[in-house]
Design a protein around this motif. Sequence first.
Motif, short mmCIF file in Angstrom:
data_model
loop_
_atom_site.label_atom_id
_atom_site.label_comp_id
_atom_site.label_asym_id
_atom_site.label_seq_id
_atom_site.Cartn_x
_atom_site.Cartn_y
_atom_site.Cartn_z
N LYS A 35 22.54 12.38 96.40
CA LYS A 35 21.09 12.50 96.38
C LYS A 35 20.41 11.18 96.00
O LYS A 35 19.30 10.89 96.47
CB LYS A 35 20.67 13.61 95.42
N ASP A 36 21.08 10.38 95.16
CA ASP A 36 20.47 9.12 94.74
C ASP A 36 20.47 8.09 95.88
O ASP A 36 19.74 7.10 95.82
CB ASP A 36 21.18 8.55 93.52
N GLU A 37 21.27 8.31 96.92
CA GLU A 37 21.34 7.36 98.02
C GLU A 37 20.40 7.75 99.17
O GLU A 37 20.10 6.94 100.05
CB GLU A 37 22.78 7.29 98.54
N GLY A 77 15.04 5.15 104.28
CA GLY A 77 14.41 3.86 104.56
C GLY A 77 14.97 3.19 105.81
O GLY A 77 14.23 2.57 106.59
N VAL A 78 16.29 3.32 106.01
CA VAL A 78 16.93 2.74 107.20
C VAL A 78 16.35 3.38 108.46
O VAL A 78 15.95 2.69 109.41
CB VAL A 78 18.45 2.93 107.16
N TYR A 79 16.31 4.71 108.49
CA TYR A 79 15.84 5.39 109.69
C TYR A 79 14.35 5.15 109.94
O TYR A 79 13.91 5.02 111.09
CB TYR A 79 16.13 6.89 109.60
N TYR A 122 29.52 7.24 99.37
CA TYR A 122 28.38 6.33 99.51
C TYR A 122 28.53 5.49 100.78
O TYR A 122 29.50 5.64 101.54
CB TYR A 122 28.26 5.43 98.29
N HIS A 123 27.58 4.59 101.03
CA HIS A 123 27.55 3.79 102.24
C HIS A 123 27.33 2.32 101.92
O HIS A 123 26.82 1.98 100.84
CB HIS A 123 26.45 4.29 103.19
N GLU A 155 12.17 14.93 100.12
CA GLU A 155 11.50 13.99 99.20
C GLU A 155 11.95 12.56 99.46
O GLU A 155 11.17 11.61 99.28
CB GLU A 155 11.78 14.39 97.75
N ALA A 156 13.19 12.37 99.90
CA ALA A 156 13.67 11.03 100.22
C ALA A 156 12.90 10.44 101.39
O ALA A 156 12.58 9.24 101.40
CB ALA A 156 15.16 11.07 100.54
#
Length: 346
Positions: free
Chosen positions: A219-221, A227-229, A318-319, A296-297
């Motif tokens: 969830k933190d990522e 933002g990338v999309y 993660y990524h 929410e992200a």
Amino acid sequence: MTIKKIISLTAIAVISVLLIYGFILISRIFSANTKFEEKELYVYVPTGANYTDVKKILEPYIKNFEDFEMVASKRNYPENVKSGRFLLKKDMNNIDLVRAMRSNVPVKLSFNNQERLENFAGRVGSEIEADSLSLLKAFRDPAFLKENGFNEENVFSMFIPNTYEIYWNTSAEKFRDKMIKEYHNFWTDERIAKAKAQGLTPVEATILASIVHKESVKKDERPRIAGVYLNRLRLEMPLQADPTVIYSLKLRDNNFDQVIKKVFYNDLLIKSPYNTYVHTGLPPGPVAMPDITAVEAVLNPEKHDYIYFCASIDRFGYHEFASTYAEHTINAKKYSDWINKQGVTR
């Protein structure tokens, strides 16, 4: 024997009979009258059921049905049968049983992570009286879709994952109406304004959130991925989101139970309106039911210049993010080499 004595003895006899009868009557009313061993259980009375139907439903659970019927009749239950879900407890007496059959107990319905409308209808239909087909019909009702600005592809974005109290005998239409009310409650003026600031409508924000949701369980990522999309959308780049390819494959195969961990080059070419490698912009509908953190992200994305990312081999789940294709190629090769060593074939 005097008349006075005879009257006294008669009165005593009558009172004794009345006391015995009263004791028997009270015993019949207030004695435990269940015959199940569980501490409690639920019985379900379908819509339109009458007292005869209820008797068939209750018969396996009541010890002395004659006593129950006596109390039920005195309390006018046969003329006031209710449909719904009713809680019976072990050793209830007849008055308690009649009271229980008048108290419709709601179902606590929780849902999340459903992949498509059909799966969702099946999930809900397993918990309430309305079946999945009637629910799908209500969700896709043309008048409802037009009135609320949805279509058959994006109406899935209406459902907000949460836990809801729903009466078991809620009709498909009433369930749908409750969900649209919850949708409008969720999409406050503040959230609508945040979506607009990203160039999105609430439906579009939910569609994008479904991709973000599928891309990462961390969830933190999710704000960074969102933002990338959003960066790609602004640059009019294809989203090139693997979850949309996986969804397209499952849709083609009509198999949403299959697990796809690896996407091949040929998969990227699949002809589907959901495939964001082939089509620019957002897919026509959600590829999953995004949870609130994913929405929410999208509404509160991380500001950065990343336009690429791939799974990390150093931080599981993660990524790794990149601003240039050259950087991304290095990251992608690391992941590709690693996953090939794991022997993942699909």
